[in-house]
Motif scaffolding. Structure first.
Motif, mmCIF file in Angstrom:
data_model
loop_
_atom_site.group_PDB
_atom_site.id
_atom_site.type_symbol
_atom_site.label_atom_id
_atom_site.label_comp_id
_atom_site.label_asym_id
_atom_site.label_seq_id
_atom_site.Cartn_x
_atom_site.Cartn_y
_atom_site.Cartn_z
ATOM 1 N N TYR A 42 18.194 -0.924 -1.818
ATOM 2 C CA TYR A 42 17.131 -0.092 -2.392
ATOM 3 C C TYR A 42 16.054 0.130 -1.345
ATOM 4 O O TYR A 42 15.581 -0.813 -0.703
ATOM 5 N N ASN A 43 15.658 1.413 -1.174
ATOM 6 C CA ASN A 43 14.622 1.805 -0.230
ATOM 7 C C ASN A 43 13.381 2.214 -1.037
ATOM 8 O O ASN A 43 13.436 3.138 -1.847
ATOM 9 N N PHE A 44 12.259 1.522 -0.807
ATOM 10 C CA PHE A 44 11.037 1.744 -1.589
ATOM 11 C C PHE A 44 10.123 2.790 -0.958
ATOM 12 O O PHE A 44 8.962 2.901 -1.352
ATOM 13 N N SER A 45 10.620 3.571 0.001
ATOM 14 C CA SER A 45 9.745 4.498 0.722
ATOM 15 C C SER A 45 9.116 5.547 -0.191
ATOM 16 O O SER A 45 8.026 6.054 0.112
ATOM 17 N N HIS A 46 9.770 5.875 -1.308
ATOM 18 C CA HIS A 46 9.199 6.872 -2.223
ATOM 19 C C HIS A 46 8.130 6.272 -3.130
ATOM 20 O O HIS A 46 7.425 7.002 -3.835
ATOM 21 N N LEU A 47 8.021 4.949 -3.111
ATOM 22 C CA LEU A 47 7.032 4.272 -3.951
ATOM 23 C C LEU A 47 5.904 3.653 -3.144
ATOM 24 O O LEU A 47 4.803 3.451 -3.668
ATOM 25 N N ILE A 48 6.182 3.317 -1.883
ATOM 26 C CA ILE A 48 5.206 2.652 -1.031
ATOM 27 C C ILE A 48 4.977 3.503 0.202
ATOM 28 O O ILE A 48 5.926 3.903 0.886
ATOM 29 N N ASP A 49 3.699 3.777 0.525
ATOM 30 C CA ASP A 49 3.389 4.685 1.614
ATOM 31 C C ASP A 49 3.168 3.985 2.953
ATOM 32 O O ASP A 49 3.458 4.561 4.004
ATOM 33 N N PHE A 50 2.665 2.752 2.937
ATOM 34 C CA PHE A 50 2.214 2.165 4.198
ATOM 35 C C PHE A 50 3.362 1.739 5.111
ATOM 36 O O PHE A 50 3.186 1.593 6.322
ATOM 37 N N ALA A 51 4.568 1.578 4.557
ATOM 38 C CA ALA A 51 5.723 1.195 5.367
ATOM 39 C C ALA A 51 6.992 1.491 4.577
ATOM 40 O O ALA A 51 6.954 1.682 3.360
ATOM 41 N N GLU A 52 8.107 1.544 5.297
ATOM 42 C CA GLU A 52 9.401 1.698 4.632
ATOM 43 C C GLU A 52 10.013 0.314 4.437
ATOM 44 O O GLU A 52 10.285 -0.394 5.405
ATOM 45 N N ILE A 53 10.221 -0.051 3.187
ATOM 46 C CA ILE A 53 10.733 -1.378 2.856
ATOM 47 C C ILE A 53 12.068 -1.229 2.140
ATOM 48 O O ILE A 53 12.200 -0.429 1.204
ATOM 49 N N GLN A 54 13.052 -1.995 2.573
ATOM 50 C CA GLN A 54 14.363 -2.008 1.941
ATOM 51 C C GLN A 54 14.742 -3.436 1.568
ATOM 52 O O GLN A 54 14.391 -4.389 2.267
#
Length: 927
Positions: free
Chosen positions: A525-537
């Motif tokens: 799961y990639n949280f980039s659409h929910l979190i702006d400050f970094a791309e977290i998977q």
């Protein structure tokens, strides 16, 4: 039930109908059509691709206005605004003079420019497949920088990077649409034997070096990612037919056929499907070396000859010991053994060409159903793959893989932010068999070993008593023992051959039997659409093995062996704008993996990439990796002839058990005529092989060294890498350097276990060694010494003379290991120190006509593996092809050849020499 659900999705998908239609054509700056260009609605997963003439039609339920994104590899992307239904557009894409804008996914599990990848990554796309001079796309991977391709046979090539390669390459991972392509029985990929159809390949990415932080234990030396075409994006029927010949001195000239077809259809914006079929048939590279495997300069005239590709001569005995036994039985008179020298004598073997027809064949098919219930990026898919084939595999012995079958079934849910998949991989060995044991047991079918060596020794004594010289006595002895031998081609030989290859008991037969499988699931799961400050998977995986060889490979006589492993990981990636012209991207990831047999391991990775003026990128990374012992490391129980392979899982040590005959000398010491020894003896009552050999030379018991290797545990590596990618005017530069330091390096150690006595006792066990009462084992263990490797690669690509493509690469690789201080430990680096590759071509020399010439050089190197050790000489090869497109019939024709210089070579000790291939191909509608 799954099928019913998918069929329901199909019916639902058919109820939607398009409201907007857009047509158009995509061309380059020279007004030449661009086939395979991608046309996608911005913000949606709805799109199509251009056909062979550059035309496209897009039907969608989306209402105007919306924007189309038009992209094609090697061209600058473009957008077009759609404002009305039935709109027609013409799009011109300008050629991009660099490959740095190509997009890869493997390096970070997220799409990114190859230029900005935090680690080294190589890509092989549709244009590369078309222009490769190799006979197929899989062989074309050999042109990639830093890549080694070891040729086992015509249909089985093993890919590796950064050293430590064998054909059983458990250090390298191969994924096809996210599915591991390793065979359950062998635990490693078998090339493209049951892999992808060329017309369905969209792209291939190769990630060299340790990648455990994201991909788990098997991603130790690198990963090969093969991605197929999605039927939503690539529709229609495409096919290829390739005919040619293979030319080799040993096998002659033989026809070669490779055919593939792909059919894909987009039923609606919700449902699409595809099916592929491939067929390949040819004659394998014949292996016919009669060079002695164990003695430099040895020939078939030697008494203890063991030919590389001669099987059955692995069985030998010391005729002095045989004479002592015959005396004890009263067959020879007392004192007769004094006439017999202590000399190892081997039985006469059969050439490999007598034990195989060298058929190379691959038949494979796959199909997929794809459903997008909301006409966006969310997709549900089922993919099935089956394949069968025949090839030659070289492991501990040489195996004729005949009718091998593998199947895969995958169910996956995904969108742009996540995926969840589960799949099954199962195999069946078919009619495969071990050619070494085939030769051994054909010999035993007409005369058992005791009778053969008894006749040999008795005749030697008689000839000596009659005044014969030693040479004459040996000649008479072999002639007597060989009387009645089954000759190749005779009815007796054929009957014994057929009995052997259908008998899985290695004491009498050679059949390779297996029906193993594994179940695997993974998610991300990639949280980039929910979190702006970094791309977290975040993600994880789970695998369940089920080994089922019926005791022919593993110690599973009493039923399948089941065990499991799992892993979880996370990654965070953050970009920083350092200035208007520079950007810094930091990536950190960590993974935890746990096998039920071992403690869990953490595998972290840190990387940084600095981009300057878009055309220059400097990268550095440090990571750790690990690999769990393989299924064979843990559970194998296989008599390979010269040594017995025993895996070191604790419960496996006593599961392997065998009775051995004790010599007459041993019986005089009060030992029984037979003893039972388990695999545990290799690990707790053994001497090192080199010390036993030294005892044979000196006769001094003090030279013996107790081995007793530790049971195997996971291997670890710490890897540091730096690199640079950049464009300097027309020149594209890609450089990388690395250093790997290994801990608990997994390998095999040959040890000698006496039938009686305790290793190190200085008495009874020494007598056992002297009497020949011992068994050689190949134990799976870890090295306690420092093992490292380091290397570098440099790739250069440019345009010359206007529009000609010129590229070259140099790779350096070196092992850091003191072999002299560790003579019994086999690291199997198996990699040339220097490699150079170059290519020159033009994709558009004149209208619709292109060509390419590729050159490869490999330095000589030492190959070591359980089958045998030896030098692989340096070699040079030249491949070439010309191609011509005929747009009116959507076809491309190619004429090519590999190793056109005709100088035969080999990449591993024991395999057949690689000759030349010449072919002509016709490809239809392959975008």
């Amino acid at each position: 039930m799954r099928t019913l659900v998918l069929m329901s999705f199909l019916l639902l998908g058919l109820t939607s109908f398009a409201q907007t239609t857009v047509k158009g054509k995509v061309v380059d700056q020279n007004n030449e059509p661009i086939p395979g260009a991608s046309i996608v609605i911005v913000g949606k997963a709805i799109g199509t691709v251009t056909d062979f003439d550059g035309y496209f039609t897009l039907s969608t339920a989306e209402n105007p206005p919306f924007t189309l994104s038009v992209t094609s590899i090697g061209f600058v992307p473009s957008t077009s605004r759609i404002t009305q239904n039935n709109q027609t557009i013409d799009v011109i894409l300008n050629e991009e003079q660099t490959q740095l804008d190509e997009v890869v996914i493997s390096a970070s599990r997220t799409p990114e420019r190859i230029f900005e990848s935090p680690v080294t990554v190589e890509r092989f796309g549709l244009a590369d497949i078309k222009n490769t001079a190799a006979s197929d796309f899989y062989g074309g991977l050999e042109s990639l920088k830093g890549v080694d391709v070891n040729t086992n046979s015509l249909t089985f090539k093993s890919i590796n990077t950064r050293g430590f390669a064998t054909f059983a390459n458990t250090r390298f991972m191969q994924l096809v649409d996210g599915m591991d392509n390793s065979t359950p029985a062998l635990n490693f990929p078998i090339g493209n034997l049951v892999g992808m159809i060329e017309t369905d390949v969209q792209s291939v990415e190769l990630l060299p070096g340790a990648s455990s932080a994201l991909y788990g234990a098997n991603a130790f030396n690198g990963i090969l990612f093969m991605r197929s075409k999605n039927p939503f994006d690539y529709q229609g029927i495409s096919s290829h037919i390739k005919r040619g010949i293979t030319s080799q001195e040993a096998a002659g000239d033989n026809y070669y056929t490779d055919f593939g077809i792909r059919a894909a259809y987009k039923f609606s914006d919700k449902f699409a499907g595809k099916v592929n079929f491939g067929y390949l048939r040819g004659t394998d590279w014949a292996a016919n070396s009669e060079v002695d495997k164990t003695r430099v300069g040895g020939t078939r005239a030697d008494l203890n000859y063991d030919g590389i590709n001669v099987y059955g001569d692995e069985v030998s005995a010391d005729i002095k010991d045989v004479a002592v036994t015959l005396e004890g039985l009263g067959i020879l008179p007392a004192g007769a053994n004094a006439l017999v020298p202590s000399q190892e004598v081997s039985r006469t073997g059969y050439n490999e060409q007598d034990l195989t027809n060298n058929k190379a064949e691959s038949i494979k098919a796959d199909w997929g159903l794809y459903y997008r219930p909301w006409e966006n990026d969310f997709e549900i898919s089922y993919v099935g793959k089956v394949g069968t084939g025949s090839t030659i595999y070289q492991g501990t012995n040489r195996y004729n893989i005949n009718g091998f079958f593998q199947e895969q079934h995958k169910l996956e849910l995904r969108n742009d932010n996540f995926f969840l998949r589960g799949y099954l991989v199962a195999d069946k060995a078919g009619d495969s068999y071990d050619m070494v044991f085939t030769g051994i047991n054909i010999n035993r079918a007409w005369k058992d070993d005791r009778t053969w060596f008894g006749e040999y020794t008795g005749t030697y004594v008689q000839a000596t008593l009659q005044g014969a010289t030693d040479e004459q006595a040996h000649a008479a002895a072999r002639a007597r023992a060989e009387s009645g031998r089954y000759l190749p081609g005779s009815s007796e030989f054929e009957a014994a051959f057929n009995r052997s290859i259908n008998d899985p008991d290695l004491s009498t037969g050679s059949k390779f039997q297996d029906a193993s499988k594994y179940y695997h699931s993974d998610a991300n799961y990639n949280f980039s659409h929910l979190i702006d400050f970094a791309e977290i998977q975040v993600g994880g995986s789970y695998r369940q093995y089920s080994l089922n060889s019926s005791g022919t490979i593993y110690t599973d006589n009493d039923g399948p062996i089941n065990y499991s492993e799992f892993g979880v990981y996370t990654q965070i990636q953050k970009g920083f704008d350092m200035s208007e012209s520079s950007n810094l991207k930091l990536t950190g990831s960590v993974r935890y993996d746990k096998s039920e047999f071992f403690d869990g391991f953490l595998s972290p990775r840190l990387s940084a990439g600095l981009t300057v003026n878009r055309n220059h990128n400097i990268r550095a990374s440090v990571q750790t990796g690990f690999r769990n012992p393989t299924t064979q490391d843990l559970f194998i129980g296989l008599d390979a002839g010269r040594a017995i392979l025993v895996g070191s899982a604790p419960e496996n040590l006593d599961r392997y058990s065998r009775d051995f005959e004790v010599s007459g000398g041993g019986q005089l010491l009060g030992q029984p005529s037979t003893i039972t020894q388990t695999g545990a003896a290799a690990y707790n009552n053994s001497y090192s092989l080199s010390s036993v050999q030294e005892l044979g030379r000196t006769g001094n018991p003090a030279d013996l060294v107790v081995a007793n290797p530790d049971i195997v545990k996971p291997e670890q590596v710490t890897s540091a890498e730096i690199g640079y990618r950049g464009k300097i005017k027309r020149l594209v530069v890609d450089f990388s350097a690395y250093y790997n330091q290994y801990k608990d390096f997994i390998s095999q150690e040959v040890v000698i276990a006496p039938y009686y006595g305790t290793a190190g006792d200085g008495g009874l066990s020494v007598a056992a060694i002297s009497n020949g009462d011992f068994q050689a084992y190949s134990a799976y263990t870890n090295s306690d010494v420092n093992i490292g490797s380091y290397g570098a690669s440099l790739g250069l690509t440019t345009k010359v003379l206007g529009n000609y493509d010129l590229s070259g690469s140099y790779t350096f690789a070196k092992q850091d290991f003191d072999q002299e201080a560790n003579p019994d430990f086999m690291s199997s680096f198996n990699t040339p120190e220097h490699k150079f590759k170059a290519s020159f071509g033009n994709t558009n020399l004149f209208k619709n006509f292109g060509f390419n010439v590729a050159y490869r050089f490999s330095d000589d190197y030492f190959w070591e593996a359980t089958f045998g050790n030896g030098v692989v000489p340096e070699y040079h090869t030249v491949d070439a092809q010309i191609n011509y497109d005929v747009p009116s019939i959507k076809s491309s024709f190619k004429i090519g050849g590999t190793n056109i210089g005709g100088e035969e070579y080999f990449t591993a000790f024991g395999t057949g020499f690689i000759g030349s291939m010449y072919y002509i191909s016709w490809t239809i509608n392959n975008l």
